[in-house]
Design an enzyme around this catalytic site. Structure first.
Site, short mmCIF file in Angstrom:
data_model
loop_
_atom_site.label_atom_id
_atom_site.label_comp_id
_atom_site.label_asym_id
_atom_site.label_seq_id
_atom_site.Cartn_x
_atom_site.Cartn_y
_atom_site.Cartn_z
CE LYS A 120 0.24 3.55 4.77
NZ LYS A 120 0.15 3.70 6.19
N GLY A 140 2.33 1.92 10.90
CA GLY A 140 3.32 2.99 10.79
C GLY A 140 4.00 3.34 12.10
CD GLU A 197 -2.85 5.61 6.80
OE1 GLU A 197 -2.87 5.69 5.56
OE2 GLU A 197 -1.90 5.10 7.43
CG ASN A 230 -1.68 1.28 1.41
OD1 ASN A 230 -1.83 2.05 0.46
ND2 ASN A 230 -2.18 1.52 2.62
CG HIS A 260 -5.90 1.99 5.17
ND1 HIS A 260 -5.41 2.90 6.08
CD2 HIS A 260 -4.91 1.10 4.94
CE1 HIS A 260 -4.15 2.56 6.39
NE2 HIS A 260 -3.83 1.47 5.71
CB SER A 298 4.96 -2.26 11.99
OG SER A 298 4.61 -0.92 12.26
CD GLU A 333 -3.81 -2.59 7.29
OE1 GLU A 333 -2.67 -2.79 6.86
OE2 GLU A 333 -4.47 -1.58 7.01
C1 PEP Z 1 -0.90 0.10 5.99
O1 PEP Z 1 -0.90 1.28 5.68
O2 PEP Z 1 -1.81 -0.62 5.58
C2 PEP Z 1 0.17 -0.41 6.85
C3 PEP Z 1 0.05 -1.61 7.33
O3 PEP Z 1 1.25 0.43 7.07
P1 PEP Z 1 2.66 0.03 7.77
O4 PEP Z 1 3.10 -1.28 7.15
O5 PEP Z 1 3.57 1.16 7.45
O6 PEP Z 1 2.39 -0.13 9.23
#
Ligand code: PEP
Length: 246
Positions: free
Chosen positions: A12, A173, A97, A10, A95, A204, A167
């Protein structure tokens, strides 16, 4: 027989069109020989060019969001049909975000899931609890409610066309990954609700922790944010068990 793991990047709001195409061209041979299904959720602007570069390969290109309406007066929005038209094969929906920063509700996400399916786009439905919900012991209830709301009215047949990504927001992040045991326990709970569809873990994920996560019984793949931006780390994740056919 081992089932195919799914590895989704992803990006972003990162990468120009040129950067995206250059990345995809280098990733293609690795995706083609991988025993995993490799997918990239790119910015809208890079969708058409990256999908064209990946045409005929094993790499699937998709989008990170969409509007639920097929068309209309929604300035700045993109429909499922437009994503398909640009060559997108899947879309991330809900997501964290989007839920947190753009106030997306389960109801809205549910309408998007239905529109994506109607347009032939495979949804990856993201769910996950916040740090506060996690610390107050509400993770299970929160995830169960998100799934129930986002999947309302979806038939068993339709369910098989989508994937779920768990998630935990406190792990996105932040560098804090849920332990494989915590992730597995939640995936097991999600499995009771959605059955045998692919359930991905995100938060992460890095080359150092991907193998142990993917060894868990109910973790069918990973959704990778930060570590998908560098070709080197993403390739290490794709090749997590040196899983090449050749
Ligand atoms: C994501 O944005 O879906 C995500 C898992 O980000 P990260 O791997 O940076 O934690």
């Amino acid at each position: 027989m081992q089932t195919k793991k799914v590895i989704v990047g992803n990006w972003k709001m990162y990468k120009t069109i040129g950067e995206s195409v250059a990345f995809v061209e280098k990733l293609l041979p690795i995706a083609n020989r991988s025993t995993s299904q490799v997918m990239l959720a790119v910015p809208f602007t890079a969708l058409e060019r990256t999908a064209t570069a990946a045409r005929g390969s094993q790499l699937l290109i998709g989008a990170q969001n969409m509007h639920d309406a097929p068309e209309g007066a929604f300035t700045g929005e993109i429909s499922a049909k437009m994503i398909v038209d640009a060559g997108g094969r899947f879309v991330l929906l809900g997501h964290s975000e989007r839920r947190a920063l753009f106030h997306e509700s389960d109801d809205f996400i549910n309408r998007k899931v239905k529109s994506a399916l109607a347009a032939g786009l495979r949804p990856i439905l993201c769910v996950g609890e916040s740090l506060q919900e996690h610390e107050s012991g509400r993770s299970q209830a929160v995830v169960e409610a998100q799934l129930k709301g986002s999947l309302a009215g979806i038939s068993a047949d339709q369910l098989h066309q989508l994937m779920v990504a768990y998630e935990p927001v406190w792990a996105i992040g932040t560098g804090k990954t849920a332990t494989p045991a915590i992730a597995q326990a939640m995936h097991h709970q999600i499995r009771q609700q959605v059955g045998s569809i692919k359930i991905l873990y995100g938060g992460s994920v890095k080359p150092e922790n991907v193998k142990e996560l993917l060894e868990q019984q109910d973790i069918d793949g990973v959704l990778v944010g930060g570590a998908s931006l560098s070709l080197d780390s993403f390739v290490k994740i794709v090749d997590y068990r040196a899983n090449c056919k050749t």
